[in-house]
Design an enzyme around this catalytic site. Sequence first.
Site, PDB file in Angstrom:
ATOM      1  N   ALA A 155      34.337  29.713  23.755  1.00 40.28           N
ATOM      2  CA  ALA A 155      33.589  30.668  22.937  1.00 40.28           C
ATOM      3  C   ALA A 155      32.108  30.650  23.311  1.00 40.28           C
ATOM      4  O   ALA A 155      31.468  31.701  23.420  1.00 40.28           O
ATOM      5  CB  ALA A 155      33.757  30.337  21.461  1.00 40.28           C
TER       6      ALA A 155
ATOM      7  N   TYR B 117      30.915  29.790  26.195  1.00 37.44           N
ATOM      8  CA  TYR B 117      30.842  30.395  27.515  1.00 37.44           C
ATOM      9  C   TYR B 117      30.850  31.923  27.392  1.00 37.44           C
ATOM     10  O   TYR B 117      30.028  32.626  27.987  1.00 37.44           O
ATOM     11  CB  TYR B 117      32.020  29.911  28.375  1.00 37.44           C
ATOM     12  CG  TYR B 117      32.043  30.520  29.754  1.00 37.44           C
ATOM     13  CD1 TYR B 117      32.629  31.756  29.962  1.00 37.44           C
ATOM     14  CD2 TYR B 117      31.463  29.878  30.850  1.00 37.44           C
ATOM     15  CE1 TYR B 117      32.647  32.341  31.212  1.00 37.44           C
ATOM     16  CE2 TYR B 117      31.463  30.449  32.107  1.00 37.44           C
ATOM     17  CZ  TYR B 117      32.058  31.675  32.280  1.00 37.44           C
ATOM     18  OH  TYR B 117      32.056  32.252  33.535  1.00 37.44           O
TER      19      TYR B 117
ATOM     20  N   LEU C 296      23.948  36.925  50.087  1.00 38.00           N
ATOM     21  CA  LEU C 296      22.905  37.285  51.056  1.00 38.00           C
ATOM     22  C   LEU C 296      21.568  37.488  50.363  1.00 38.00           C
ATOM     23  O   LEU C 296      21.523  38.011  49.243  1.00 38.00           O
ATOM     24  CB  LEU C 296      23.286  38.605  51.741  1.00 38.00           C
ATOM     25  CG  LEU C 296      24.497  38.579  52.664  1.00 38.00           C
ATOM     26  CD1 LEU C 296      24.925  39.997  53.008  1.00 38.00           C
ATOM     27  CD2 LEU C 296      24.174  37.803  53.929  1.00 38.00           C
TER      28      LEU C 296
ATOM     29  N   GLU D  21      24.769  46.258  60.307  1.00 40.86           N
ATOM     30  CA  GLU D  21      26.071  46.844  59.941  1.00 40.86           C
ATOM     31  C   GLU D  21      26.041  47.207  58.465  1.00 40.86           C
ATOM     32  O   GLU D  21      25.242  46.667  57.706  1.00 40.86           O
ATOM     33  CB  GLU D  21      27.189  45.823  60.195  1.00 40.86           C
ATOM     34  CG  GLU D  21      27.074  44.642  59.247  1.00 40.86           C
ATOM     35  CD  GLU D  21      27.885  43.426  59.677  1.00 40.86           C
ATOM     36  OE1 GLU D  21      29.084  43.451  59.448  1.00 40.86           O
ATOM     37  OE2 GLU D  21      27.293  42.492  60.232  1.00 40.86           O
TER      38      GLU D  21
ATOM     39  N   LYS E 165      26.678  47.324  54.528  1.00 38.27           N
ATOM     40  CA  LYS E 165      27.092  46.379  53.486  1.00 38.27           C
ATOM     41  C   LYS E 165      28.091  47.121  52.606  1.00 38.27           C
ATOM     42  O   LYS E 165      27.743  48.058  51.900  1.00 38.27           O
ATOM     43  CB  LYS E 165      25.886  45.927  52.670  1.00 38.27           C
ATOM     44  CG  LYS E 165      26.240  44.894  51.604  1.00 38.27           C
ATOM     45  CD  LYS E 165      24.965  44.293  51.013  1.00 38.27           C
ATOM     46  CE  LYS E 165      25.232  43.103  50.112  1.00 38.27           C
ATOM     47  NZ  LYS E 165      26.061  43.392  48.966  1.00 38.27           N
TER      48      LYS E 165
ATOM     49  N   ASP F 110      30.556  47.911  49.630  1.00 35.57           N
ATOM     50  CA  ASP F 110      30.555  47.542  48.217  1.00 35.57           C
ATOM     51  C   ASP F 110      31.990  47.366  47.721  1.00 35.57           C
ATOM     52  O   ASP F 110      32.571  48.245  47.117  1.00 35.57           O
ATOM     53  CB  ASP F 110      29.825  48.610  47.393  1.00 35.57           C
ATOM     54  CG  ASP F 110      29.442  48.084  46.023  1.00 35.57           C
ATOM     55  OD1 ASP F 110      29.493  46.856  45.804  1.00 35.57           O
ATOM     56  OD2 ASP F 110      29.081  48.904  45.162  1.00 35.57           O
TER      57      ASP F 110
ATOM     58  N   TYR G 100      34.098  40.996  58.857  1.00 34.82           N
ATOM     59  CA  TYR G 100      32.719  40.910  59.347  1.00 34.82           C
ATOM     60  C   TYR G 100      32.184  39.490  59.472  1.00 34.82           C
ATOM     61  O   TYR G 100      31.046  39.289  59.869  1.00 34.82           O
ATOM     62  CB  TYR G 100      31.774  41.742  58.461  1.00 34.82           C
ATOM     63  CG  TYR G 100      31.852  41.428  56.977  1.00 34.82           C
ATOM     64  CD1 TYR G 100      31.485  40.184  56.481  1.00 34.82           C
ATOM     65  CD2 TYR G 100      32.277  42.394  56.068  1.00 34.82           C
ATOM     66  CE1 TYR G 100      31.556  39.896  55.135  1.00 34.82           C
ATOM     67  CE2 TYR G 100      32.359  42.121  54.715  1.00 34.82           C
ATOM     68  CZ  TYR G 100      31.999  40.865  54.246  1.00 34.82           C
ATOM     69  OH  TYR G 100      32.073  40.583  52.918  1.00 34.82           O
TER      70      TYR G 100
ATOM     71  N   LYS H 104      18.874  46.750  51.115  1.00 30.09           N
ATOM     72  CA  LYS H 104      19.574  47.615  50.162  1.00 30.09           C
ATOM     73  C   LYS H 104      19.071  49.064  50.240  1.00 30.09           C
ATOM     74  O   LYS H 104      17.897  49.304  50.508  1.00 30.09           O
ATOM     75  CB  LYS H 104      19.351  47.094  48.739  1.00 30.09           C
ATOM     76  CG  LYS H 104      19.772  45.651  48.540  1.00 30.09           C
ATOM     77  CD  LYS H 104      21.229  45.533  48.189  1.00 30.09           C
ATOM     78  CE  LYS H 104      21.419  45.800  46.717  1.00 30.09           C
ATOM     79  NZ  LYS H 104      22.781  45.487  46.288  1.00 30.09           N
TER      80      LYS H 104
ATOM     81  N   CYS I  76      42.314  66.368  17.141  1.00 36.26           N
ATOM     82  CA  CYS I  76      42.312  67.060  18.424  1.00 36.26           C
ATOM     83  C   CYS I  76      41.491  68.343  18.306  1.00 36.26           C
ATOM     84  O   CYS I  76      41.760  69.161  17.419  1.00 36.26           O
ATOM     85  CB  CYS I  76      43.744  67.371  18.830  1.00 36.26           C
ATOM     86  SG  CYS I  76      43.849  68.431  20.279  1.00 36.26           S
TER      87      CYS I  76
ATOM     88  N   CYS J 111      44.167  71.485  18.759  1.00 34.84           N
ATOM     89  CA  CYS J 111      45.215  71.847  17.804  1.00 34.84           C
ATOM     90  C   CYS J 111      44.993  71.267  16.411  1.00 34.84           C
ATOM     91  O   CYS J 111      45.727  71.575  15.485  1.00 34.84           O
ATOM     92  CB  CYS J 111      46.586  71.432  18.311  1.00 34.84           C
ATOM     93  SG  CYS J 111      46.872  69.654  18.242  1.00 34.84           S
TER      94      CYS J 111
ATOM     95  N   CYS K  24      45.732  62.894  21.203  1.00 33.78           N
ATOM     96  CA  CYS K  24      46.221  63.878  20.249  1.00 33.78           C
ATOM     97  C   CYS K  24      47.698  63.608  19.996  1.00 33.78           C
ATOM     98  O   CYS K  24      48.466  63.421  20.938  1.00 33.78           O
ATOM     99  CB  CYS K  24      46.041  65.262  20.856  1.00 33.78           C
ATOM    100  SG  CYS K  24      47.007  66.522  20.030  1.00 33.78           S
TER     101      CYS K  24
ATOM    102  N   CYS L 271      50.532  71.130  20.532  1.00 34.24           N
ATOM    103  CA  CYS L 271      49.137  71.226  20.977  1.00 34.24           C
ATOM    104  C   CYS L 271      49.101  72.106  22.217  1.00 34.24           C
ATOM    105  O   CYS L 271      49.669  71.753  23.250  1.00 34.24           O
ATOM    106  CB  CYS L 271      48.578  69.851  21.301  1.00 34.24           C
ATOM    107  SG  CYS L 271      46.896  69.932  21.952  1.00 34.24           S
TER     108      CYS L 271
END
Length: 735
Positions: free
Chosen positions: A43, A45, A92, A125, A127, A129, A237, A325, A430, A433, A454, A460
């Site tokens: 908890a 943590y 990095l 090269e 990076k 993601d 890589y 970046k 909704c 409808c 819904c 609907c």
Amino acid sequence: MSEKSIESLSESEAAEELKRLAAEIAEHDRRYHTEDAPTISDAEYDALARRNLAIEERFPDLVREDSPSRRVGAPPAEGFAKVRHAVPMLSLAKAYTDQDVADFIERGRRFFDRDKDLDIAFTAEPKIDGLSASLRYVNGVFVQGATRGDGAVGEDITANLKTIADIPKKLKGADWPEVIEIRGEVYMTYAEFEALKQRSAAIGGQDYVNPRNTAAGSLRQKDPAVTASRNLKFFAYAWGYTTADPAPTQYGSVQKFAEWGFKVSPLMVRAKSIAELIAQYHRIEEQRSSLGYDIDGVVYKVDQLELQRRWGFVTGEPRWAVAHKFPAEQAMTTVERIDIQVGRTGTLAPVARLAPVTVGGVVVENVTLHNEDYIKGFDSNGQPIRDGIDVRIGDTVVIQRAGDVIPQIVSVVIGKRPADAVPYEFPHTCPVCGSPATREINEKTGKEDSRRRCTGELICPAQAVEGLRHFVSRGALDIEGLGAENIDLFFNAGLVKTAADIFTLKDRRPAVTKALAERREEQARLREEASGKTRKNVRSVEERNYEGLDKLFAAIDARREPELDRFIFALGIRHIGETTAAVLARQFSTIEELIRVGKETAKADDPHTVFPSISGIGDTVIGALRDFFGNERNDDVLDALLAQVHPKPYVVEISADSDVSGKTVVFTGTLEKMTRSEAKAMAERLGAKVAGSVSAKTDLVVAGPGAGSKLKTATDLGIEVIDEDTWLQRIGRGG
Ligand code: IVH
């Protein structure tokens, strides 16, 4: 701990605290994973992790590369074994400006001062993601793969990694080290991400926020078949532990990886000067939006491995590499409205309508707000959720195109919030409808679904029309000339209310002609208005529609005997996508049998007493079948439909005249071009019998790498043994 409220943190205090939290959480991770000796409760943590997340939500620009929220695999999920990396997986150092890059190179020059004439080369090269993974090869065979985890200890996800086509199970060539850990990035392409989102939306499945998180989730599936269906990709890589350098340079090593069968980034170059590095940075940046996957910068590495070793490491980062970046493509705009769209399965999907703004050359006017929790920024238990954001009508927001493609809101500019802006009230009915819209409780997890649905089902109109669009779509009945536009038209004209009505359209020819004519008139009028010109020489509407209409009716008739799997998919039962529909078709062979078992299952207290156990069909699907076949309203719809349409029984063709017909075949070792069950099904279709063990009755053994005792028995008994390729050739599938 005396904590300031998150609202009152200044930017620099937030940065400071995020740094502290990253270090603190990392230390707890280490104690937990590495020493198995945590010093705080779960908890406590969680409270640290939550605070970190909440600060990040308020200051999205401050999210650290080493943020606990970005760390994948920590803590390792239950069910995956831990793997200690023989060589830690590093992160990095970052560079944001050209000056930062110059400083990096200057540090290198100074470090190697003793060798004045030393030529330092670098690689540049993209990076990627995604998520890094480490793949261990022993004698060229992929034996174990792991996530990065906390860098020291990751999770064993070998089975899942084996489903990725870009990851060779065996290395090509022969010049690989005896043992090498290949490292690289697992990622998901935009195309795959969008396709998955659509497949999921079509069956009322879960929502996906971005390709990176989705790739992470896909890698950590308990069932490798699910990972396989996500079509993840991999670029190699780097490497970890190895018994020999792949080559003397970084560049040469990556070229080796390519020779051994890996995909490597085609945008990697070797450069000597800062000018060349920066030029490559801009070249990659220019291509960013057309790559089809997310990248977030360019990585520069010292090329000569000898120099890498001499320059060495600081805590957790190599000194010899840096990530330059990209500045995020962002823009500011305002939220004018929040609209709710209702999908086929009734999901209420919120969309923010923005004052149009250009981001990276594209005008953005809409951005998905995903679901109710996302807009609040909290889940139903009041916990801040990842990526969630409290967006209100009138807010000024910063938007960005993730990896330049999918627009998303990054943050709300709280300072510009109108005084009267109120938290968005997600509708509980909704908007189409008026039926109640509810959040289901997931039976397995006990948690509320993040989406509101819904409950109106076919009453609907939004669900009904989406259901019809689905019915005629490509993987379903695929009726030529009857796309979403025509479905909308016929639905709105009251000509088609349920799927059965499509097949009786022909009987209402005059009304259909009229609806089409009215639309043409309307379109022509709009065009005239726009151009300011009036029409001359209009052909009679009747004349122009006649031919098209006959074609449409013919296309509809051509689908009166659809394949069973298409038909099951077309019904639009929740959680039943094309693959599941095919499994059901194979299992039940006829629609009548599926309906019979479905209804009995719906009636039974325990569905498992009725529904057979089928590989690939779990409780979610069984629950969906129960709901569908247990709902009496669906009976009439289905009866009417089956009066018009006769799905073909699913038959397994057995060809008696193939080379292997009547033979008993045993598969052993690793198959590389197909799964065991595919191989078995294919052999059986050709009339062969597939046995699990080798005996005197065996006619043929197909042996892949790693075959053991069965191969030996076969050789001892003098039974013919062939490899997978020969097998494929023999059954006419060889290339
Ligand atoms: S090299 C010792 N190269 O970035 C160097 N990393 O910030 C280790 N990444 O965890 C990494 N593309 O997930 C390297 N071309 C690339 C990369 C790359 C993406 C990720 C990787 C790593 C993180 C470090």
